[in-house]
Design an enzyme around this catalytic site. Structure first.
Site, PDB file in Angstrom:
ATOM      1  N   GLY A  15       0.836  -1.217   0.000  1.00 16.37           N
ATOM      2  CA  GLY A  15       0.000   0.000   0.000  1.00 16.37           C
ATOM      3  C   GLY A  15       0.861   1.252   0.000  1.00 16.37           C
ATOM      4  CE1 TYR A 153      -3.963 -13.196   3.599  1.00 16.47           C
ATOM      5  CE2 TYR A 153      -3.035 -14.897   2.190  1.00 16.47           C
ATOM      6  CZ  TYR A 153      -3.228 -13.570   2.484  1.00 16.47           C
ATOM      7  OH  TYR A 153      -2.716 -12.606   1.656  1.00 16.47           O
TER       8      TYR A 153
END
Ligand code: NAD
Length: 314
Positions: A15, A153
């Site tokens: 990010g 996950y």
């Protein structure tokens, strides 16, 4: 005309890199709203942003698990107009199922899946009105294939893949694109956080065989994979930036060519056995050769007799 790009989870890793790359775009095509849950962690991003800060990059608080935080964040954006949404925030979870609580599993889904859904619900009405938009999702190769001890996950990433593939069909009508980017291992804080979590965890109620496979087989193999084929967050961000920059973005884009053959095994054998058997063999027979195995699968140089045949019965 500049496009407003909102990215979640920008305090670190992919990010942060993506926010920087888009903010420093030589053609200044983007106004980046780099968001993070804890503004106390904005220093590295702001320092690296340099002159872009306040011009093509702003930092705003956003917890993807909190409705109010999403509303507040959008109120910082002129007209609440988000042209490109990048769902990047995510958390990992590894370990034997028996030793993980349901509350822990649900929190992974709350961030990885419902966090992205919450953001999409907030920006989609505007995109539909304008008949324009692009929603990017940082998925994973684990959104395409199961990986041992990553059950929850992987499930959260599979959930994203199903959700966004479904949405993509409808959104063609509105000229809104969906892109799922699927990295393999990336050397970010992600792995470190996972290993820290694992070293503290006790994994109660787990039988010794399973615990042995986790600690002595999976963990060393996973470390080796990150070391040998792990990509840098910069490389992954570059792929995402390219996806954002194209006029007809793809629905799926893997970032690591090493993983293409492994993910292709699923398509090659609709019964699903070929992938499961190959992954099993790679881990249980040649855990020290995982890296080599991936490479040889890619170039086809391994003698075929060592791979399970497609016709083999279960
Ligand atoms: P990272 O841990 O550096 O980044 C994840 C970011 O998400 C962090 O900044 C974290 O603070 C943020 N986050 C977590 N919960 C949040 C919340 N509730 N609200 C807002 N932000 C929150 O790791 P990364 O590797 O950069 O991960 C980014 C994405 O890439 C994740 O979705 C991850 O699943 C995916 N991914 C990572 C890898 C890998 O090996 N690192 C591989 C494939 C996919």
């Amino acid at each position: 005309q500049q496009r407003t790009v909102l990215i979640s989870g920008c305090s670190s890793g992919i990010g942060l890199e993506l926010a920087l790359q888009l903010a420093h775009d030589p053609r200044q095509r983007y106004q980046v709203v780099a968001t993070m849950r804890d503004l106390g962690k904005k220093e590295p991003l702001e320092a690296a942003a340099g002159e872009a800060l306040g011009k093509t990059l702003s930092v705003v608080q956003l917890d993807v698990c909190n409705d109010e935080s999403v509303t507040d964040c959008l109120s910082h954006i002129e007209g609440g107009q988000v042209d490109v949404l990048v769902n990047n925030a995510g958390v990992g979870l590894v370990g034997p199922l028996e030793g993980l609580s349901l509350a822990t599993m649900q929190s992974v889904f709350n961030t990885n899946f419902f966090g992205a859904v919450r953001l999409v619900k907030a920006v989609l009405p505007g995109m539909k009105r304008r008949r324009q938009g692009h929603i990017v999702v940082v998925s994973s190769v684990m959104g395409l294939q199961g990986v041992m001890f990553n059950d929850v996950y992987a499930a959260s990433k599979f959930a994203l893949e199903g959700f966004f593939e479904s949405l993509a069909i409808q959104l063609r009508q509105f000229n809104i694109f969906i892109s799922m980017v699927e990295p393999g291992p990336v050397t970010t804080d992600f792995e470190g956080k996972l290993l820290a979590q694992v070293s503290k965890a006790e994994f109660p109620d787990t039988d010794p065989d399973t615990l042995g496979y986790f600690r002595d087989l999976y963990l060393p193999a996973s470390r080796e994979l990150f070391r040998s084929v792990g990509q840098s967050p910069r490389d992954v961000a570059q792929v995402i930036a390219k996806v954002i920059g194209t006029t007809r973005p793809p629905l799926r884009r893997q970032t690591n060519t090493r993983y293409l053959p492994l993910t292709a095994l699923k398509a090659m054998d609709p019964s699903g056995s070929l992938y499961v058997k190959t992954a099993h063999r790679l881990l249980f027979r040649w855990p020290h050769l995982l890296n080599l195995g991936l490479r040889c699968l890619a170039c086809g140089c391994l003698p075929t007799r060592v791979w399970p045949r497609q016709t083999e019965q279960n």
